[in-house]
Design an enzyme around this catalytic site. Structure first.
Site, mmCIF file in Angstrom:
data_model
loop_
_atom_site.group_PDB
_atom_site.id
_atom_site.type_symbol
_atom_site.label_atom_id
_atom_site.label_comp_id
_atom_site.label_asym_id
_atom_site.label_seq_id
_atom_site.Cartn_x
_atom_site.Cartn_y
_atom_site.Cartn_z
ATOM 1 N N GLY A 1 50.302 44.136 56.554
ATOM 2 C CA GLY A 1 50.703 42.769 56.213
ATOM 3 C C GLY A 1 50.571 41.790 57.370
ATOM 4 C CB CYS B 1 33.448 32.258 37.127
ATOM 5 S SG CYS B 1 31.947 31.786 37.992
ATOM 6 C CG HIS C 1 36.418 31.346 40.894
ATOM 7 N ND1 HIS C 1 36.658 32.600 40.384
ATOM 8 C CD2 HIS C 1 35.084 31.227 41.011
ATOM 9 C CE1 HIS C 1 35.501 33.226 40.210
ATOM 10 N NE2 HIS C 1 34.529 32.415 40.583
ATOM 11 C CD GLU D 1 40.294 32.571 40.461
ATOM 12 O OE1 GLU D 1 40.254 31.630 39.648
ATOM 13 O OE2 GLU D 1 39.360 33.401 40.610
HETATM 14 N N1 GLN Z 1 27.653 36.225 37.804
HETATM 15 C C1 GLN Z 1 27.916 34.882 37.397
HETATM 16 C C2 GLN Z 1 27.070 33.886 38.147
HETATM 17 O O1 GLN Z 1 26.572 34.171 39.196
HETATM 18 C C3 GLN Z 1 29.378 34.534 37.521
HETATM 19 C C4 GLN Z 1 29.913 34.566 38.906
HETATM 20 C C5 GLN Z 1 31.411 34.588 38.957
HETATM 21 O O2 GLN Z 1 32.055 34.950 37.987
HETATM 22 N N2 GLN Z 1 31.986 34.229 40.085
HETATM 23 O O3 GLN Z 1 26.917 32.767 37.699
#
Ligand code: GLN
Length: 538
Positions: free
Chosen positions: A16, A380, A513, A515
């Site tokens: 950690g 994604c 993303h 997240e």
């Molecule tokens: N493989 C997909 C792309 O390159 C999605 C990539 C991902 O999910 N980060 O567009």
């Protein structure tokens, strides 16, 4: 001038260091100081971008488009300081830089060596691109004694000599194991680890001892004596019930106070632990629990979807519900088992991914979520799979596919060759795999009256991307006629960023993303909304 705090680890990995560095950063910031966090990684990959998440956990992406170690995610989540490209470097990148310089003849005929050329490059990284920070906390990956991290340790030794030891603090994090059979706490591994560190020229100023149970004074005294560290600087970190307790527990141990004492600095503000106390309380008190399925390829390794797991938990904190993450391997998810495997699941999430393996299972799960009106979030690759599912099963385009895994079908998902960033056209390439994706923060424009606009509460958003392929905009009208809305687009209207379903309580796919931008103290609206919908589902 900035003060530098170097964090090394000993005895075993995964103690950690990242969390300790991030907690210390929060405490120092809360006391009114400006902090920056950095990481030196000992592996030879130029960046973690080409590494499988099985190897090293998730690849964290920064606003400025760097693919970095997942510890930078901890740093951002705890300190709120946005990480940059200049905050993470690997041995591979260092050698790459030095060797390129050598090829250009920049070393003027000298023999190029680890000392001073590699160590100089490391020192340059530590110092570069800083702006009026009071503290730069720099974590050294790996553990002391590893061959790989030796040049780093040597470089920080030199660094302290260069800028004066009074401006540099060395923290060493070790394990103090508890032996059940003899009911004893053991300090010997710590002593040995410090001995190892001293043999390469570094005397730690603070030792953080990770332990299963509180370390009695007598053992602390022993560590202090043998390791030549003041007793007040022997800090324990006992396993916490939730990681959000870490800043509270380090504050109790006065880690931040000891750091300031070392540098002869006075706190500018009283440290504020209330936000952490509040969320820790929520986590510990919440009884209601829901099951969220993460259906992906890398479910065996816990750290493979680190930011995602975190973002879901943050959404749970916001909605006062415990999240039970059910990780399902999409490769093993058979069509006829979907119903039974997804029994009791309140929300389905398909995360990012690469390659053909496991896509069939994902597509089947999406179909199930769409038909049964289960809250669904596709991230994604997850969004790309939702597009393929809809094309095949609603638009009846049976050959619909992504050119990532089938060159002969109908590419509703295709390779992007260029995209706009800040008014400039950026060209992609498929020749080299490393660093050739659409990476980092890009704007998206949200459609009026869409669900996504309600969730974000604004028209323009910025989110981080990491992908090579893109939903083919030419299919937009056909999809929209059948009820899949393209509710977010790139500002120039060429790249679909978000999709949602009209006749579904909560079905959203995003090309980015989200997240990476969720924080425990400010959960991401998309995850909060997803968890809210899932909580209401059952
Ligand atoms: N493989 C997909 C792309 O390159 C999605 C990539 C991902 O999910 N980060 O567009």
């Amino acid at each position: 001038m900035a003060r530098y705090i170097f964090v090394t680890g000993g005895v075993v990995s995964s103690l950690g260091k990242g969390l300790s560095s991030a907690s210390l950063a929060y405490l120092l910031q809360s006391r009114g100081f400006k902090v920056r966090l950095r990481k030196l990684d000992p592996y030879l990959n130029v960046d973690p971008g080409t590494m499988s998440p099985f190897q090293h956990g998730e690849v964290f992406v920064t606003d400025d488009g760097a693919e970095t170690d997942l510890d930078l995610g901890h740093y951002e989540r705890f300190s709120g300081v946005l990480a940059k490209k200049s905050d993470n470097i690997t041995t591979g990148k260092i050698y790459n830089d030095v060797l390129r310089k050598e090829r250009k003849g920049k070393y003027l005929g000298k023999t190029v060596q680890v000392i001073p050329h590699i160590t100089d490059r490391i020192k340059e990284f530590i110092k570069n691109d800083s702006s009026k920070e009071d503290f730069i906390i720099c974590e050294i990956g790996g553990i002391v004694g590893d061959i790989e991290s030796l040049p780093f340790v040597e470089a920080i030794r030199q660094f302290a000599n260069d800028i004066g030891k009074k401006n540099v603090l060395f923290i060493h994090l070790t394990l103090v194991p508890y032996l059940k059979s003899s009911d004893e706490i053991k300090t010997k591994p710590t002593q040995h680890s410090v001995k190892e560190l001293r043999s390469i020229g570094i005397q730690p100023d603070i030792i953080i001892c990770r332990s299963e149970r509180p370390i009695p004074l007598e053992h602390r005294k022993k560590i202090s004596l043998f390791c030549n560290v003041h007793i007040k600087n022997v800090i324990e970190t006992v396993d916490v019930k939730t990681i959000y307790e870490a800043p509270i527990s380090f504050s109790k141990e006065k880690l931040d106070v000891q750091v300031l004492n070392y540098f002869n600095l006075r706190s500018k503000k009283v440290v504020n632990l209330n936000p952490w106390k509040k969320i820790t309380q929520i986590i510990l008190k919440t009884k209601k629990q829901i099951n969220i399925a993460i259906i992906g390829k890398y479910v065996e390794l816990k750290d493979a979807y680190k930011s995602l797991d975190e973002a879901l938990i943050h959404g749970g904190i916001e909605n006062k519900v415990k999240i039970n993450l059910v990780r399902i391997d999409s490769e093993k998810l058979k069509k006829n088992e979907i119903k039974s495997r997804l029994k009791g699941i309140s929300g389905i999430l398909i995360p990012g991914g690469f390659g053909k393996r496991g896509t069939d299972g994902k597509i089947e799960a999406i179909k199930y979520a769409r038909k049964n009106k289960i809250p669904f979030l596709g991230i994604c690759y997850g969004m790309q799979m939702a597009i393929i599912e809809f094309a095949r099963n609603v638009l009846n385009l049976k050959k619909a596919t992504s050119s990532e895994f089938n060159k002969n079908g109908l590419p509703v998902i295709g390779l992007i060759n260029e995209w706009n960033k800040d008014g400039k056209v950026i060209k992609g390439t498929d020749k080299e795999l490393g660093g050739t994706m659409r990476l980092g923060s890009y704007e998206a424009k949200l459609k009026e009256n869409s669900m996504i606009k309600k969730i974000y509460g604004k028209k323009m958003i910025e989110e981080r991307h990491r992908h090579r392929y893109e939903v083919n905009i030419n299919f937009k009208d056909r999809f929209e006629k059948k009820g899949m809305i393209f509710s977010g687009l790139s500002p120039d209207d060429t790249l679909p960023e978000i999709i949602e379903l009209k006749n579904h309580p909560w079905f959203i796919g995003v090309q980015f993303h989200p997240e990476f931008k969720s924080r425990p103290l400010s959960p991401h609206p998309l995850f909060s909304s997803f968890i809210k919908a899932s909580k209401n589902y059952k």
